[in-house]
Design a protein around this motif. Structure first.
Motif, PDB file in Angstrom:
ATOM      1  N   VAL A   1       0.602  -0.992  -0.002  1.00 47.64           N
ATOM      2  CA  VAL A   1      -0.007   0.638   0.062  1.00 47.64           C
ATOM      3  C   VAL A   1       1.258   1.102   0.013  1.00 47.64           C
ATOM      4  CG1 VAL A   1      -1.590   1.165   1.435  1.00 47.64           C
ATOM      5  CG2 VAL A   1      -1.844  -1.033   1.235  1.00 47.64           C
ATOM      6  N   TRP A   2       1.966   1.143   0.698  1.00 46.79           N
ATOM      7  CA  TRP A   2       3.021   2.332   1.355  1.00 46.79           C
ATOM      8  C   TRP A   2       3.893   2.396  -0.405  1.00 46.79           C
ATOM      9  CZ3 TRP A   2       2.056   5.620   4.244  1.00 46.79           C
ATOM     10  CH2 TRP A   2       1.479   5.524   5.608  1.00 46.79           C
ATOM     11  N   PHE A   3       4.329   1.504  -0.607  1.00 49.30           N
ATOM     12  CA  PHE A   3       4.906   1.533  -2.441  1.00 49.30           C
ATOM     13  C   PHE A   3       3.429   2.308  -3.847  1.00 49.30           C
ATOM     14  CE2 PHE A   3       6.404  -0.386  -6.143  1.00 49.30           C
ATOM     15  CZ  PHE A   3       7.258   0.028  -6.709  1.00 49.30           C
ATOM     16  N   ILE A   4       2.258   1.417  -3.544  1.00 51.81           N
ATOM     17  CA  ILE A   4       1.037   2.485  -4.680  1.00 51.81           C
ATOM     18  C   ILE A   4       1.586   3.633  -4.344  1.00 51.81           C
ATOM     19  CG2 ILE A   4      -1.044   1.933  -4.732  1.00 51.81           C
ATOM     20  CD1 ILE A   4      -0.655  -0.770  -4.924  1.00 51.81           C
ATOM     21  N   LEU A   5       1.316   4.204  -3.104  1.00 48.76           N
ATOM     22  CA  LEU A   5       0.806   5.099  -2.754  1.00 48.76           C
ATOM     23  C   LEU A   5       1.697   6.302  -3.043  1.00 48.76           C
ATOM     24  CD1 LEU A   5      -0.722   5.291   0.593  1.00 48.76           C
ATOM     25  CD2 LEU A   5      -2.071   6.244  -1.252  1.00 48.76           C
ATOM     26  N   LYS A   6       3.177   5.651  -3.428  1.00 49.08           N
ATOM     27  CA  LYS A   6       4.265   6.124  -3.101  1.00 49.08           C
ATOM     28  C   LYS A   6       4.648   6.645  -4.565  1.00 49.08           C
ATOM     29  CE  LYS A   6       9.121   6.244  -2.498  1.00 49.08           C
ATOM     30  NZ  LYS A   6      10.262   6.343  -2.327  1.00 49.08           N
ATOM     31  N   ALA A   7       4.007   5.907  -5.521  1.00 50.05           N
ATOM     32  CA  ALA A   7       4.113   5.960  -7.263  1.00 50.05           C
ATOM     33  C   ALA A   7       3.249   6.401  -7.260  1.00 50.05           C
ATOM     34  CB  ALA A   7       3.598   4.532  -7.405  1.00 50.05           C
ATOM     35  N   VAL A   8       1.426   6.613  -7.177  1.00 52.10           N
ATOM     36  CA  VAL A   8       0.297   7.286  -7.262  1.00 52.10           C
ATOM     37  C   VAL A   8       0.385   8.837  -6.932  1.00 52.10           C
ATOM     38  CG1 VAL A   8      -1.588   7.379  -7.266  1.00 52.10           C
ATOM     39  CG2 VAL A   8      -0.681   5.238  -7.796  1.00 52.10           C
ATOM     40  N   MET A   9       0.902   9.215  -6.248  1.00 48.68           N
ATOM     41  CA  MET A   9       0.740  10.956  -5.545  1.00 48.68           C
ATOM     42  C   MET A   9       1.809  11.201  -4.527  1.00 48.68           C
ATOM     43  SD  MET A   9      -2.136   9.245  -2.820  1.00 48.68           S
ATOM     44  CE  MET A   9      -2.190  11.091  -2.206  1.00 48.68           C
ATOM     45  N   GLY A  10       2.760  10.061  -4.222  1.00 40.41           N
ATOM     46  CA  GLY A  10       3.893  10.344  -3.591  1.00 40.41           C
ATOM     47  C   GLY A  10       3.675  10.372  -1.797  1.00 40.41           C
ATOM     48  N   ILE A  11       4.413  10.327  -1.359  1.00 37.58           N
ATOM     49  CA  ILE A  11       4.355  10.213   0.203  1.00 37.58           C
ATOM     50  C   ILE A  11       4.942  11.117   1.143  1.00 37.58           C
ATOM     51  CG2 ILE A  11       3.564   7.500   0.008  1.00 37.58           C
ATOM     52  CD1 ILE A  11       5.779   6.511   1.472  1.00 37.58           C
ATOM     53  N   ARG A  12       5.684  11.726   0.639  1.00 41.15           N
ATOM     54  CA  ARG A  12       6.819  12.187   1.779  1.00 41.15           C
ATOM     55  C   ARG A  12       6.582  13.996   0.942  1.00 41.15           C
ATOM     56  NH1 ARG A  12      12.255  10.774   3.439  1.00 41.15           N
ATOM     57  NH2 ARG A  12      13.262  12.842   4.466  1.00 41.15           N
ATOM     58  N   VAL A  13       6.768  14.917   2.164  1.00 44.40           N
ATOM     59  CA  VAL A  13       6.825  16.028   1.463  1.00 44.40           C
ATOM     60  C   VAL A  13       7.729  16.898   0.826  1.00 44.40           C
ATOM     61  CG1 VAL A  13       5.287  16.705   3.379  1.00 44.40           C
ATOM     62  CG2 VAL A  13       7.377  17.020   3.660  1.00 44.40           C
ATOM     63  N   SER A  14       7.977  17.614   0.300  1.00 44.89           N
ATOM     64  CA  SER A  14       9.542  17.991  -0.821  1.00 44.89           C
ATOM     65  C   SER A  14      10.532  18.672   0.666  1.00 44.89           C
ATOM     66  CB  SER A  14       8.441  19.718  -1.267  1.00 44.89           C
ATOM     67  OG  SER A  14       8.730  20.393  -0.273  1.00 44.89           O
ATOM     68  N   GLU A  15      11.153  18.474  -0.208  1.00 46.62           N
ATOM     69  CA  GLU A  15      12.548  19.023   1.002  1.00 46.62           C
ATOM     70  C   GLU A  15      12.798  19.784   2.083  1.00 46.62           C
ATOM     71  OE1 GLU A  15      16.686  17.704  -0.482  1.00 46.62           O
ATOM     72  OE2 GLU A  15      17.667  19.032   0.316  1.00 46.62           O
ATOM     73  N   GLU A  16      12.258  21.257   0.914  1.00 49.94           N
ATOM     74  CA  GLU A  16      11.358  22.712   1.467  1.00 49.94           C
ATOM     75  C   GLU A  16      10.942  21.996   2.267  1.00 49.94           C
ATOM     76  OE1 GLU A  16      10.344  24.515  -1.743  1.00 49.94           O
ATOM     77  OE2 GLU A  16      10.094  26.654  -0.513  1.00 49.94           O
ATOM     78  N   GLU A  17       9.476  22.066   2.133  1.00 53.32           N
ATOM     79  CA  GLU A  17       8.686  21.959   2.971  1.00 53.32           C
ATOM     80  C   GLU A  17       9.286  20.849   4.342  1.00 53.32           C
ATOM     81  OE1 GLU A  17       4.793  21.172   1.571  1.00 53.32           O
ATOM     82  OE2 GLU A  17       4.497  19.854   2.524  1.00 53.32           O
TER      83      GLU A  17
END
Lengths: 445, 445, 445
Positions: free
Chosen positions: A408-424
């Motif tokens: 599930v984490w992998f799919i979420l990462k692929a589909v929408m990204g799970i991590r905020v930007s470096e700046e954020e």
């Protein structure tokens, strides 16, 4: 109809061997003074222990809000309120029926179990219900809080870098599917219960390790916070911003755990059952004390100065450790089991850092490692447990939750990204994701 | 076997005169509908009131963490978690058996009482137990929390300058020996109860003043904080760093006190007993309200601006004041008793400062002074109390606790020192003793 | 004698039509196993739910202390401790008897009702009391907490500019007269109950909207904070200083609400009643979840970034919305009712700002607007409610409370002034009115 309701009818047949099964039937004393009175006692017990377990949601929230840095605090609060709300809804939409698939655990029943939870009709007459257990409403209320607990564990480990929405989608899957499916294997009368004699009184494995495995899968896929691990194995400490909050959270969890473990006796209709609940609460308390003191002494010995956050996590690890079997140990044994949980945490936190697995609040040591320990420790005091049954169940539940969560984490990462930007992430999630601050008027030190 | 279990059998003989004894038997209505049902009611009542009293540990922690300065906050948190853990273990290792020496209170019984507490066997059958009281596990769980309360009181008074480890050693002695020994004199059926007719329903003397005396002995030997008292009698105020925390702590204590006083009825097996518990909770609430409002109005009159910390301590003093007799007063009388407690605090805080006794959170005014007042006030509403019996018991308990505590503090001072270095005290105990800060990211103002 | 005690005797006559009346009699199953056991169950239920509702006072305090600015925090704490104390005393001096004027609601009875509340005698014998309901002490304890809640609502809306003493005088009138008089119209068997068939299970109107109307009247007469509304309709945001506190407050309220709604079933003497309480708690939980998630999603859609304080107020609005009828909805319907409450809050907060009505914590949207919605929503699931009866009761209660409150505020303004000086408001009420700071050592950011 819940399986739990049928089991007491057969309890005369199992008597002593049934000890310690809990969460699916621990009825050892089958002469309640009166069925309706027993029903009221057990139901009210679920309501009281249920609000205590609900209170743990506040405990996790305060613990995590105290252990993250200022700039991510509002986000941590938001995640915790939202995950509890999602669990509340997913569990009646899907989870509860899925977890208790009804008369006999078969694939057909499980598939047929999808459907909204329905509570008793208003103004139930005595004749309309089976008085040998408790009201469905109270059972649902109590069990729901366990499901929510699982999600609370995950939010702490992945703090300070995960995006809000993918996290919440993961919570939907965790509380609607992952938790109830594996919980049914034990508490719904499934194969871990039937084939392996797996014993897990209140959920060292079924609740705590599940949260821990889901958190571990997430932490691996998400990666550590920026700057946490330097070159040459150096670890940059990122201390929590508000330790009074973290301590408050620990006390809340400690208190709520009396409901978590005590209510898992599932019956309060006889002197025997209420005496067992008393024993469970006393053991739960002393295990937490053991965990806290073990961490206090051990961090003093190892680091010369004792570490408050380790002591808090030690207490929580003590609680997790006693959760698989809070009934059969003596007070002394419960203290030892809890203390070993505290020792595990003190060693596991730097161990995870060595592996560069970044767990912001120590959720994996507390809930996964101490959860495994607690599940194994059942064999020390409960003769009905087998080491094989415990280990195989730990592995099966772990493999299932880790693999499915990872997917599930992998799919979420692929589909929408799970991590905020470096700046954020550097700026803090509160400004980036929420546009607000948790402490807007306090100057940064 | 606990003495409390035998007394109900004889309760028909004592009837009304037994009123207000509580904590050792307040059974006035000897027709429980059914022994087992009464056992379940009373046991569950102990579990619920017990978790409320446990919650008071969190209340003391938040109160004290809010009333110390930033630089000592993590240490105050650490002490409170550790002292509760120590109490949990010492009370089953020694305290509980020592406090209830069994059938008749003799030196032999007391000496024989050293030994681990053992709870009921798992899956107790009705026939194996005396159903006239409650489960041992629930009684232990409830009484343990009273023992822990005593230690919580001490930590507040001695904050901001005492070393961690000698403090914790003192807690071992206090919770393992000092508290249970003197508690046995009243609640274990000892000589204060038998010879002086001493009445102390829930522990204005047995719990609160004991904590207060131990704190007073410590404060005298430890001395005031650096800079607290200047030349010419000037007092340098050192306000608490986080008043919302202190207020939260007060509300937690207020809530927990319903368990503290309500559970001390010791029985909930009849309509008469549950009505008494209701009366106790209503009186407890109104006494706190009286204490808070008295402090509010009095500080307004005396200082033109009302003082929040005085109002908080006023509420707590109201609670302590009603604790010796929360049952017999009317609502109006309970308010007055509580209000006088609030007045005492407002005058006692500057009085202690005049004596250069430095009590960081006001624990001595609240728990010792209001505890003495509450113990005396029993004679106002309970005809079974004698002023002589109350006063002599206050003096005996006070002398014992003050002398023994003083001795322990003195030995600790001689052997290992009880006070941090001057440098450490100025820098703050958090950095010096723990190497961490409670609010690491907040700038100092 | 309370009316509530008589109604069960006649309950056989009303049976199903009585559903959902609650707070004045919801007895649908008239075969308690034994009168005394039923009495103990119901009384203990009131004590447990009563301490949960008392806990809401802490919840409001933390919510409001978190949502005001630093410089007004100590004052907000002071107001909340004081108002709860005043309510505790006014309710036994006048409120309780006024609210339950006894056998039949007549002007004579009401006037005769002024007089101190008297609880049962100590050591009540079974034969001295009517065992069909609960102890007066427990009923008083429970109902008192509802009265206090009303005052807590007002303090939030008027924060940051109202003087302490006129506010406390208003609380005296609100808790001694305004709340009990209008509550008697419904829960004391008065004309709203008798003539209009008004249904308000736990007080969406009787408690929450009453607090809301009193707050609205105050906010209009008091005016907005300096600088809140600029020229051309601009609104200057003044974010709360401590969001973890506000979140803690929300969780405390959420937990306390299980007591608020659950205890309003008023009976726990049968399987039917305890099953109803279970259903109520489950519905209460899911309505809060619905409100939180609705606010989360809606603020995300409207503002791109979700708003934590809106989510917290959304959860509270969900709770208020389900309070008028927590029993008859299904879990799904309860979620929807709560979610609409959350939506109302998200739109009502900017709407009030457009009208330049300055409500610091959002109390009017949450308690008044969602309270009205919840009262109307009763007709969706309870066939005994009529839209006319609900609307006319909302209007009558609203007109009474708004006019009387307005009058009291107006008199207070004329006689002593209700608003601090401009200088004091800018500097902060903590320094001006109390001479202390809530966070004295934290630098301002």
């Amino acid at each position: 109809m819940k399986l739990t309701k049928l089991l007491p009818l057969a309890a005369g047949l199992v008597a002593l061997p049934a000890l310690g099964f809990a969460q699916e039937a621990a009825e050892v004393d089958m002469t309640p003074p009166n069925a309706e009175i027993g029903y009221i006692f057990t139901t009210f017990m679920f309501l009281v222990t249920g609000f205590l377990v609900m209170w743990m949601a506040a405990g996790f929230t305060m613990l995590e809000a105290g252990l993250v840095r200022q700039k991510n605090t509002a986000m941590q609060l938001m995640k915790n309120v939202a995950l509890f709300s999602i669990a509340a809804i997913m569990y009646y939409l899907i989870g509860y029926n899925l977890m208790y698939p009804g008369d006999g655990w078969t694939i057909t029943n499980v598939l047929g179990a999808f459907g909204w939870t329905s509570l008793e009709p208003v103004g139930l007459a005595d004749t309309e219900t089976d008085l040998t257990y408790a009201s469905v409403g109270s059972d649902f209320f109590f069990q729901l809080m366990f499901c929510a607990t699982t999600a609370s564990i995950v939010s702490g480990a992945l703090a300070e870098r995960i995006k809000l929405w993918p996290f919440l989608i993961f919570v939907v899957v965790l509380t609607g599917l992952i938790y109830p499916i594996q919980a049914s294997w034990k508490w719904g009368g499934g194969f871990l219960d039937a084939n392996f004699g797996f014993l897990d009184f209140a959920g060292s494995t079924v609740v705590h390790s599940v949260g821990g495995w889901a958190a571990l899968a997430g932490a691996l896929i998400l990666g550590p916070r920026i700057g946490k691990y330097g070159k040459g194995g150096s670890v940059h400490p990122m201390p929590g911003a508000n330790l009074p909050l973290a301590t408050l959270g620990t006390f809340i969890l400690w208190m709520g755990w009396f409901g978590f473990n005590g209510g898992s006796q599932l019956y309060m209709d006889t002197a025997g059952n209420v005496a067992d609940i008393s024993r469970i609460m006393a053991n739960t308390n002393t295990a937490a004390a053991g965990g806290a003191l073990a961490a206090l002494i051990l961090t003093k010995v190892l680091y010369r100065k004792p570490d408050l956050t380790m002591v808090l996590n030690g207490a929580l690890a003590g609680l997790v450790s006693i959760t698989a079997e809070p009934l059969t140990p003596s007070l002394g044994m419960a203290t030892v089991i809890g203390a070993i949980g505290g020792v595990i945490v003190v060693f596991a936190v730097p161990f995870l850092d060595k592996l560069k697995i970044d767990d912001v609040v120590g959720a994996i040591p507390v809930h996964l490692f101490a959860g495994i320990w607690g599940t194994i420790a059942v064999v020390l005091t409960n003769g009905d447990a087998s080491l094989f049954g415990q280990l195989i169940s730990i592995v099966i539940v772990g493999a299932f939750v880790f693999v499915v969560s990872g997917l599930v984490w992998f799919i979420l990462k692929a589909v929408m990204g799970i991590r905020v930007s470096e700046e954020e992430e550097v700026q803090g999630l509160d400004i980036g994701e929420l546009g607000m601050e948790a402490y807007p008027e306090f100057a940064k030190g």
